[in-house]
Design an enzyme around this catalytic site. Structure first.
Site, mmCIF file in Angstrom:
data_model
loop_
_atom_site.group_PDB
_atom_site.id
_atom_site.type_symbol
_atom_site.label_atom_id
_atom_site.label_comp_id
_atom_site.label_asym_id
_atom_site.label_seq_id
_atom_site.Cartn_x
_atom_site.Cartn_y
_atom_site.Cartn_z
ATOM 1 C CG ASP A 1 -2.688 -1.190 0.784
ATOM 2 O OD1 ASP A 1 -2.339 -0.694 -0.673
ATOM 3 O OD2 ASP A 1 -2.777 -0.986 1.795
ATOM 4 C CG ASP B 1 -8.191 -3.281 -2.256
ATOM 5 O OD1 ASP B 1 -8.685 -3.614 -3.032
ATOM 6 O OD2 ASP B 1 -8.178 -3.595 -1.121
HETATM 7 N N1 GLY Z 1 -7.522 -1.113 0.048
HETATM 8 C C1 GLY Z 1 -8.383 -1.820 1.767
HETATM 9 C C2 GLY Z 1 -9.457 -1.439 1.411
HETATM 10 O O1 GLY Z 1 -10.325 -1.245 0.592
HETATM 11 O O2 GLY Z 1 -10.223 -1.845 3.053
#
Ligand code: GLY
Length: 391
Positions: free
Chosen positions: A104, A164
């Protein structure tokens, strides 16, 4: 379930309404500066209140990003000072390796440090964001050609990508532009191609995560983490797919990304309930008492506003209207009201909801989430001014 006809009867937000909503959102960001100057709001609120936390989650960049958006809207020095002050915290985090062994890096470093550099030319911010890009590069898996999202590198239980991650890719495109080294961009494109190939199902819905074989790199299959079940449509995953394909096209104008965008967006819109505030998973619709995930609506709206820039005028006009309908619905049903006991902006978001078929615990259910607040504000900034995209 929406049809094209029912969806198109929903009102679109006007620019004046978007401006008012943005002023209201920015007022809350202003209220929050003193409490979250040396600290960060938690990923989600509890009883609608964020408390102070350290820079150790995947979400911290969204607070700094809100400060940058507020600065762009108001030009008030206090927002800029607070946002620039936080650059040091993001730098320390990488140097001390505080919870950075995951993918992330884009969520963390794009709305904080890349934004700081784009808006002020701050050199430490640039260096820090480049360090984050290098850190992310270390998670690329040649076998399968993807960035491993979580866990120990090469752990067969975690040998997977997640949808994501499409929003982590702009950090790499930016790094190539800055350094003139194409390796970041090329690796991002390898990941995006793999992701789009496997994560979008035949019916245009998406998996949340997709596993590969550690030895051969062959595709194994899709699974959920935060969705209701493996085969369901996790609303936020579908929204990451919308914004992710728009961004892929921004950096690599291959028509296949327009096609992915169309499919994923159509599926998202078809599964919205009548009031256009997404349920947290599209297994649920009108009549269900399951919670909503307003953040998915905000993320999807940002993706549509981005893609509208690249489409032919007629399609762009439709997509723009869709985004404005989503924003009208969020503003009507989810924007905090003066007098509400909350320090958040967008109510009715859901971080994670447990189900008999997933393994997550309830967390931030029907609460404010830091990214919901960020993307709602970003969408309003996009609508009300010419905005230079951080992503
Ligand atoms: N990227 C983690 C979420 O959307 O919860």
């Amino acid at each position: 379930m929406q049809t094209k006809e029912t969806f198109e009867t929903y009102e679109a937000i006007t620019i004046e309404e978007a401006g008012n909503a943005l002023n209201h959102a920015v007022a809350q960001i202003r209220n929050n500066i003193s409490e979250f100057y040396d600290s960060f709001p938690t990923a989600s609120s509890r009883n609608q209140i964020y408390s102070a936390s350290e820079n150790n989650d995947w979400t911290n960049g969204f607070w700094t990003g809100q400060l940058w958006l507020a600065y762009e809207h108001t030009k008030e020095a206090a927002f800029k000072e607070a946002a620039l002050y936080q650059v040091q915290s993001f730098r320390n985090r990488l140097i001390k390796r505080i919870v950075v062994d995951h993918h992330d890096m884009g969520f963390l470093y794009t709305p904080s440090c890349v934004a700081a550099y784009k808006l002020t030319g701050d050199r430490p911010a640039r260096e820090t964001a480049l360090m984050a890009a290098d850190n992310l590069m270390g998670r690329f898996q040649d076998k399968g050609e993807f960035f491993q999202a979580w866990g120990r590198l090469g752990d067969p239980e975690e040998y997977r990508l997640i949808i994501d991650c499409l929003l982590n890719m702009p950090l790499l495109f930016w790094a190539s532009e800055e350094t003139k080294d194409s390796k970041y961009r090329e690796t991002a494109l390898r990941h995006i191609r793999t992701c789009m190939k496997y994560i979008v199902r035949e019916d245009s819905s998406t998996y949340h995560t997709y596993y590969f074989d550690l030895e051969t790199g062959n595709p194994v299959g899709g699974a959920t983490a935060q969705g209701h079940r493996d085969g369901s449509i996790w609303a936020r995953g579908q929204a990451w797919g919308i914004y992710g394909s728009a961004i892929a096209y921004k950096y690599c104008p291959d028509p296949m990304y327009i096609e992915s965008f169309r499919k994923i967006t159509t599926c998202f819109l078809e599964h919205l309930p009548g009031d256009l505030v997404p349920y947290w998973d599209f297994d649920f619709t009108d009549g269900s008492i399951e919670p909503r995930d307003s953040s998915s609506g905000a993320i999807a709206a940002c993706g549509m506003l981005e893609m509208a820039k690249y489409l032919e005028p007629e399609e762009a006009k439709d997509i723009l209207q869709h985004a404005k309908r989503l924003l009208k619905a969020l503003t009507r049903h989810c924007l905090y009201r003066s007098g509400d006991n909350t320090n958040g902006i967008l109510l009715h978001s859901t971080y994670a909801k447990s189900s008999p078929y997933n393994s997550v615990k309830d967390s931030g259910v029907d609460e404010c989430t830091l990214w919901g607040d960020y993307f709602y504000t970003e969408a309003l900034v996009r609508l009300t001014q010419k905005w230079k995209v951080y992503w």
